[in-house]
Design a protein around this motif. Structure first.
Motif, PDB file in Angstrom:
ATOM      1  N   LYS A  17      -0.120  -0.567   0.944  1.00 10.96           N
ATOM      2  CA  LYS A  17      -0.652  -1.793   1.551  1.00 10.96           C
ATOM      3  C   LYS A  17      -0.749  -1.639   3.065  1.00 10.96           C
ATOM      4  O   LYS A  17      -1.771  -1.970   3.680  1.00 10.96           O
ATOM      5  CB  LYS A  17       0.238  -2.978   1.173  1.00 10.96           C
ATOM      6  N   LYS A  18       0.313  -1.119   3.682  1.00 10.79           N
ATOM      7  CA  LYS A  18       0.317  -0.912   5.139  1.00 10.79           C
ATOM      8  C   LYS A  18      -0.810   0.022   5.564  1.00 10.79           C
ATOM      9  O   LYS A  18      -1.531  -0.243   6.516  1.00 10.79           O
ATOM     10  CB  LYS A  18       1.652  -0.307   5.606  1.00 10.79           C
ATOM     11  N   ASP A  21      -4.246  -1.602   5.108  1.00  8.56           N
ATOM     12  CA  ASP A  21      -4.483  -2.587   6.172  1.00  8.56           C
ATOM     13  C   ASP A  21      -4.868  -1.926   7.493  1.00  8.56           C
ATOM     14  O   ASP A  21      -5.624  -2.488   8.275  1.00  8.56           O
ATOM     15  CB  ASP A  21      -3.258  -3.487   6.369  1.00  8.56           C
ATOM     16  N   ASP A 106       0.570  -7.102  -3.125  1.00  9.48           N
ATOM     17  CA  ASP A 106      -0.587  -7.990  -3.055  1.00  9.48           C
ATOM     18  C   ASP A 106      -0.743  -8.789  -4.348  1.00  9.48           C
ATOM     19  O   ASP A 106      -1.422  -8.359  -5.274  1.00  9.48           O
ATOM     20  CB  ASP A 106      -1.857  -7.179  -2.778  1.00  9.48           C
TER      21      ASP A 106
END
Length: 116
Positions: A17-18, A21, A106
């Motif tokens: 996710k990091k 992003d 998420d």
């Protein structure tokens, strides 16, 4: 090839996710079946079912780093081995697959049940 050159690296859902992003993921590969991909998928992923990967490898041949995912992480590990043996430099396997990603990173990604 030595064992280290065939190593598949783990990637946690939160790390993915990091990196997503930040735009740091070069190639995100979904190796689930068509019906699974139609229910939920990670944005900007390339969909090649595991049973088609060998025949469609040329679609990925120029990638240096690939993150592979499936439902729970088992098929993506098999796909990772195929990719490493085919010469991809760096392969990550999403720990726990899209199911863990949905729960940890998420929750907007729908969860589903296997049809087994």
């Amino acid at each position: 090839m030595d064992a280290e050159s065939l190593e598949i690296l783990p990637m946690s859902p939160s790390e993915l996710k990091k990196r997503l992003d930040k735009g740091e993921i070069e190639c995100l590969l979904d190796v689930r079946e068509d019906w699974e991909h139609s229910l939920s998928a990670l944005p900007d992923s390339i969909h090649i079912p595991l049973n088609q990967l060998v025949d469609r490898f040329q679609e990925l041949a120029f990638e240096d780093e690939i993150v592979v995912y499936c439902h729970f992480g088992e098929r993506s590990m098999r796909a990772g081995k195929i990719l490493k043996e085919s010469g991809v430099d760096t392969v990550y396997n999403l720990i726990g697959g899209i199911d863990a990603y949905s729960q940890i990173a998420d929750p907007s990604i729908p969860r589903y049940r296997s049809q087994m």
